[in-house]
Design a protein around this motif. Structure first.
Motif, PDB file in Angstrom:
ATOM      1  N   TYR A 124       0.829  -1.192   0.000  1.00  0.00           N
ATOM      2  CA  TYR A 124       0.000   0.000   0.000  1.00  0.00           C
ATOM      3  C   TYR A 124       0.866   1.245   0.000  1.00  0.00           C
ATOM      4  CZ  TYR A 124      -2.876  -3.829   1.634  1.00  0.00           C
ATOM      5  OH  TYR A 124      -3.483  -5.044   1.769  1.00  0.00           O
ATOM      6  N   GLY A 125       1.596   1.455  -1.073  1.00  0.00           N
ATOM      7  CA  GLY A 125       2.519   2.568  -1.198  1.00  0.00           C
ATOM      8  C   GLY A 125       1.874   3.803  -1.800  1.00  0.00           C
ATOM      9  N   HIS A 126       2.720   4.614  -2.437  1.00  0.00           N
ATOM     10  CA  HIS A 126       2.297   5.902  -2.983  1.00  0.00           C
ATOM     11  C   HIS A 126       1.178   5.755  -4.019  1.00  0.00           C
ATOM     12  CE1 HIS A 126       2.832  10.148  -3.819  1.00  0.00           C
ATOM     13  NE2 HIS A 126       2.753   9.859  -5.108  1.00  0.00           N
ATOM     14  N   GLN A 127       1.319   4.794  -4.905  1.00  0.00           N
ATOM     15  CA  GLN A 127       0.304   4.594  -5.935  1.00  0.00           C
ATOM     16  C   GLN A 127      -1.037   4.221  -5.301  1.00  0.00           C
ATOM     17  OE1 GLN A 127       1.248   1.468  -8.707  1.00  0.00           O
ATOM     18  NE2 GLN A 127       0.034   2.378 -10.336  1.00  0.00           N
ATOM     19  N   ALA A 128      -1.000   3.336  -4.327  1.00  0.00           N
ATOM     20  CA  ALA A 128      -2.231   2.909  -3.654  1.00  0.00           C
ATOM     21  C   ALA A 128      -2.900   4.045  -2.904  1.00  0.00           C
ATOM     22  CB  ALA A 128      -1.930   1.764  -2.694  1.00  0.00           C
ATOM     23  N   GLN A 129      -2.108   4.901  -2.307  1.00  0.00           N
ATOM     24  CA  GLN A 129      -2.651   5.969  -1.471  1.00  0.00           C
ATOM     25  C   GLN A 129      -3.179   7.158  -2.271  1.00  0.00           C
ATOM     26  OE1 GLN A 129      -2.949   6.185   2.017  1.00  0.00           O
ATOM     27  NE2 GLN A 129      -2.571   3.999   1.897  1.00  0.00           N
ATOM     28  N   HIS A 130      -2.623   7.398  -3.459  1.00  0.00           N
ATOM     29  CA  HIS A 130      -2.914   8.670  -4.115  1.00  0.00           C
ATOM     30  C   HIS A 130      -3.447   8.603  -5.540  1.00  0.00           C
ATOM     31  CE1 HIS A 130      -1.059  10.602  -0.704  1.00  0.00           C
ATOM     32  NE2 HIS A 130      -0.013   9.815  -0.851  1.00  0.00           N
ATOM     33  N   TYR A 131      -3.490   7.425  -6.149  1.00  0.00           N
ATOM     34  CA  TYR A 131      -3.898   7.341  -7.546  1.00  0.00           C
ATOM     35  C   TYR A 131      -5.119   6.456  -7.722  1.00  0.00           C
ATOM     36  CZ  TYR A 131       0.231   9.876  -8.953  1.00  0.00           C
ATOM     37  OH  TYR A 131       1.165  10.855  -9.118  1.00  0.00           O
ATOM     38  N   ALA A 132      -5.851   6.714  -8.789  1.00  0.00           N
ATOM     39  CA  ALA A 132      -7.032   5.932  -9.129  1.00  0.00           C
ATOM     40  C   ALA A 132      -6.915   5.476 -10.578  1.00  0.00           C
ATOM     41  CB  ALA A 132      -8.291   6.775  -8.953  1.00  0.00           C
ATOM     42  N   CYS A 133      -7.407   4.281 -10.857  1.00  0.00           N
ATOM     43  CA  CYS A 133      -7.444   3.760 -12.213  1.00  0.00           C
ATOM     44  C   CYS A 133      -8.835   4.048 -12.764  1.00  0.00           C
ATOM     45  CB  CYS A 133      -7.172   2.251 -12.197  1.00  0.00           C
ATOM     46  SG  CYS A 133      -7.295   1.486 -13.822  1.00  0.00           S
ATOM     47  N   VAL A 134      -8.900   4.896 -13.783  1.00  0.00           N
ATOM     48  CA  VAL A 134     -10.193   5.289 -14.344  1.00  0.00           C
ATOM     49  C   VAL A 134     -10.174   5.201 -15.864  1.00  0.00           C
ATOM     50  CG1 VAL A 134     -10.802   6.843 -12.444  1.00  0.00           C
ATOM     51  CG2 VAL A 134      -9.585   7.729 -14.436  1.00  0.00           C
ATOM     52  N   LYS A 135     -11.350   5.145 -16.413  1.00  0.00           N
ATOM     53  CA  LYS A 135     -11.498   5.066 -17.867  1.00  0.00           C
ATOM     54  C   LYS A 135     -11.345   6.458 -18.473  1.00  0.00           C
ATOM     55  CE  LYS A 135     -13.856   2.215 -20.864  1.00  0.00           C
ATOM     56  NZ  LYS A 135     -14.953   1.291 -21.015  1.00  0.00           N
ATOM     57  N   ARG A 136     -10.523   6.538 -19.516  1.00  0.00           N
ATOM     58  CA  ARG A 136     -10.323   7.785 -20.246  1.00  0.00           C
ATOM     59  C   ARG A 136     -11.369   7.913 -21.346  1.00  0.00           C
ATOM     60  NH1 ARG A 136      -4.074   6.334 -21.088  1.00  0.00           N
ATOM     61  NH2 ARG A 136      -3.237   7.151 -19.156  1.00  0.00           N
ATOM     62  N   SER A 137     -11.396   9.069 -21.979  1.00  0.00           N
ATOM     63  CA  SER A 137     -12.372   9.315 -23.045  1.00  0.00           C
ATOM     64  C   SER A 137     -12.148   8.421 -24.259  1.00  0.00           C
ATOM     65  CB  SER A 137     -12.351  10.789 -23.461  1.00  0.00           C
ATOM     66  OG  SER A 137     -11.053  11.137 -23.912  1.00  0.00           O
ATOM     67  N   ASP A 138     -10.904   7.927 -24.462  1.00  0.00           N
ATOM     68  CA  ASP A 138     -10.637   7.049 -25.603  1.00  0.00           C
ATOM     69  C   ASP A 138     -10.946   5.578 -25.308  1.00  0.00           C
ATOM     70  OD1 ASP A 138      -8.543   6.231 -23.979  1.00  0.00           O
ATOM     71  OD2 ASP A 138      -6.956   6.781 -25.412  1.00  0.00           O
ATOM     72  N   GLY A 139     -11.468   5.286 -24.119  1.00  0.00           N
ATOM     73  CA  GLY A 139     -11.846   3.922 -23.759  1.00  0.00           C
ATOM     74  C   GLY A 139     -10.779   3.131 -23.031  1.00  0.00           C
ATOM     75  N   THR A 140      -9.558   3.657 -22.972  1.00  0.00           N
ATOM     76  CA  THR A 140      -8.503   2.970 -22.226  1.00  0.00           C
ATOM     77  C   THR A 140      -8.566   3.379 -20.764  1.00  0.00           C
ATOM     78  OG1 THR A 140      -6.865   4.715 -22.629  1.00  0.00           O
ATOM     79  CG2 THR A 140      -6.987   2.923 -24.256  1.00  0.00           C
ATOM     80  N   CYS A 141      -7.905   2.610 -19.915  1.00  0.00           N
ATOM     81  CA  CYS A 141      -7.850   2.939 -18.491  1.00  0.00           C
ATOM     82  C   CYS A 141      -6.444   3.414 -18.144  1.00  0.00           C
ATOM     83  CB  CYS A 141      -8.204   1.714 -17.652  1.00  0.00           C
ATOM     84  SG  CYS A 141      -9.927   1.195 -17.861  1.00  0.00           S
ATOM     85  N   GLY A 142      -6.345   4.329 -17.213  1.00  0.00           N
ATOM     86  CA  GLY A 142      -5.050   4.844 -16.790  1.00  0.00           C
ATOM     87  C   GLY A 142      -5.122   5.410 -15.384  1.00  0.00           C
ATOM     88  N   TRP A 143      -3.961   5.657 -14.820  1.00  0.00           N
ATOM     89  CA  TRP A 143      -3.872   6.185 -13.456  1.00  0.00           C
ATOM     90  C   TRP A 143      -4.002   7.704 -13.470  1.00  0.00           C
ATOM     91  CZ3 TRP A 143      -4.142   2.822  -9.702  1.00  0.00           C
ATOM     92  CH2 TRP A 143      -3.684   1.514  -9.900  1.00  0.00           C
ATOM     93  N   TYR A 144      -4.719   8.241 -12.518  1.00  0.00           N
ATOM     94  CA  TYR A 144      -4.723   9.674 -12.298  1.00  0.00           C
ATOM     95  C   TYR A 144      -4.688   9.920 -10.810  1.00  0.00           C
ATOM     96  CZ  TYR A 144      -9.466  10.395 -10.547  1.00  0.00           C
ATOM     97  OH  TYR A 144     -10.593  10.411  -9.768  1.00  0.00           O
ATOM     98  N   ARG A 145      -4.159  11.075 -10.446  1.00  0.00           N
ATOM     99  CA  ARG A 145      -4.047  11.425  -9.037  1.00  0.00           C
ATOM    100  C   ARG A 145      -5.443  11.697  -8.513  1.00  0.00           C
ATOM    101  NH1 ARG A 145      -0.249  12.199  -5.347  1.00  0.00           N
ATOM    102  NH2 ARG A 145      -0.567  13.760  -3.738  1.00  0.00           N
ATOM    103  N   ALA A 146      -5.885  10.892  -7.547  1.00  0.00           N
ATOM    104  CA  ALA A 146      -7.242  10.996  -7.005  1.00  0.00           C
ATOM    105  C   ALA A 146      -7.485  12.397  -6.464  1.00  0.00           C
ATOM    106  CB  ALA A 146      -7.460   9.956  -5.920  1.00  0.00           C
ATOM    107  N   GLY A 147      -8.669  12.896  -6.701  1.00  0.00           N
ATOM    108  CA  GLY A 147      -9.027  14.224  -6.231  1.00  0.00           C
ATOM    109  C   GLY A 147      -8.918  15.264  -7.337  1.00  0.00           C
ATOM    110  N   LEU A 148      -8.196  14.941  -8.408  1.00  0.00           N
ATOM    111  CA  LEU A 148      -8.103  15.838  -9.555  1.00  0.00           C
ATOM    112  C   LEU A 148      -9.004  15.317 -10.658  1.00  0.00           C
ATOM    113  CD1 LEU A 148      -4.225  16.290  -9.723  1.00  0.00           C
ATOM    114  CD2 LEU A 148      -5.883  17.868  -8.754  1.00  0.00           C
ATOM    115  N   PRO A 149      -9.448  16.177 -11.541  1.00  0.00           N
ATOM    116  CA  PRO A 149     -10.227  15.680 -12.674  1.00  0.00           C
ATOM    117  C   PRO A 149      -9.394  14.693 -13.470  1.00  0.00           C
ATOM    118  CG  PRO A 149     -10.324  18.082 -12.527  1.00  0.00           C
ATOM    119  CD  PRO A 149      -9.308  17.619 -11.531  1.00  0.00           C
ATOM    120  N   PRO A 150      -9.975  13.631 -14.015  1.00  0.00           N
ATOM    121  CA  PRO A 150      -9.232  12.594 -14.704  1.00  0.00           C
ATOM    122  C   PRO A 150      -8.292  13.082 -15.794  1.00  0.00           C
ATOM    123  CG  PRO A 150     -11.491  11.915 -14.397  1.00  0.00           C
ATOM    124  CD  PRO A 150     -11.388  13.335 -13.919  1.00  0.00           C
TER     125      PRO A 150
END
Length: 195
Positions: free
Chosen positions: A159-185
């Protein structure tokens, strides 16, 4: 835990189940109905608070199961009605939900603000992204709907930095990627397709 629109993480490519629950009791039970099988499991009786993912076929989860022995990756939970947990696991035979040390299991109060926000709000947007855990190199994703979770590989902790601060979400092109949680994707993505 890497918050995501779908599941906190996945150890295998099996569908992950995610739930917020209280543990009300525990009981040691046989691992199977085979009398020759001497393995035991802990059956935790739970009270669901919220289901986040993967319970389309199993609506009312009353129990989760884990190996009795920690050497078999068994998980110890406090069986009282006060502490709430975020539990992830897989559905095994007979519709049982199985949890182990490789799943993300955390007291709800120990989750970061970003994690809670992603769990409580991102689930309503989309639930088609999957997180694939990377423990050793080489590792990769196999499809555009997957994000590679590398905390163990990079930091040697689950449960490091990625687990604590990032989210895996779907992008507008249909792929998924990490973004810093709390910011717009679209603001801050980090692409981690290979460590």
């Amino acid at each position: 835990m890497p918050p995501q629109s779908c599941s906190p993480r996945e150890v295998s490519r099996a569908e992950l189940r995610v739930i917020r629950a209280k543990v009300s009791s525990e009981k040691v039970v046989p691992a199977s109905e085979d009398p020759a099988d001497t393995q035991k499991m802990i059956q935790y009786e739970i009270k669901q608070i919220k289901m986040f993912k993967g319970f389309d076929k199993v609506k009312d989860v009353q129990y989760v199961y884990t190996p009795l022995d920690s050497s078999l990756c068994g998980v110890r939970l406090e069986a009282n009605k006060k502490k709430q947990y975020l539990l992830t696991g897989q559905i095994i035979e007979n519709g049982k939900v199985f949890i182990n040390m490789c799943n993300y299991i955390e007291p709800w109060d120990d989750l970061s603000f970003s994690q809670k926000k992603s769990l409580n709000h991102r689930y309503h947007i989309d639930c088609s992204c999957k997180i694939i855990t990377c423990y050793t190199v080489p590792c990769s994703i196999s499809g555009p709907n997957e994000c590679l979770w590398t905390d163990w590989l990079i930091e040697r902790k689950l449960y490091g930095h990625q687990a604590q601060h990032y989210a895996c979400v779907k992008r507008s092109d249909g792929t998924c990627g990490w973004y810093r949680a709390g910011l717009p994707p679209e603001k801050e993505f980090i692409d981690i397709s290979e460590p």
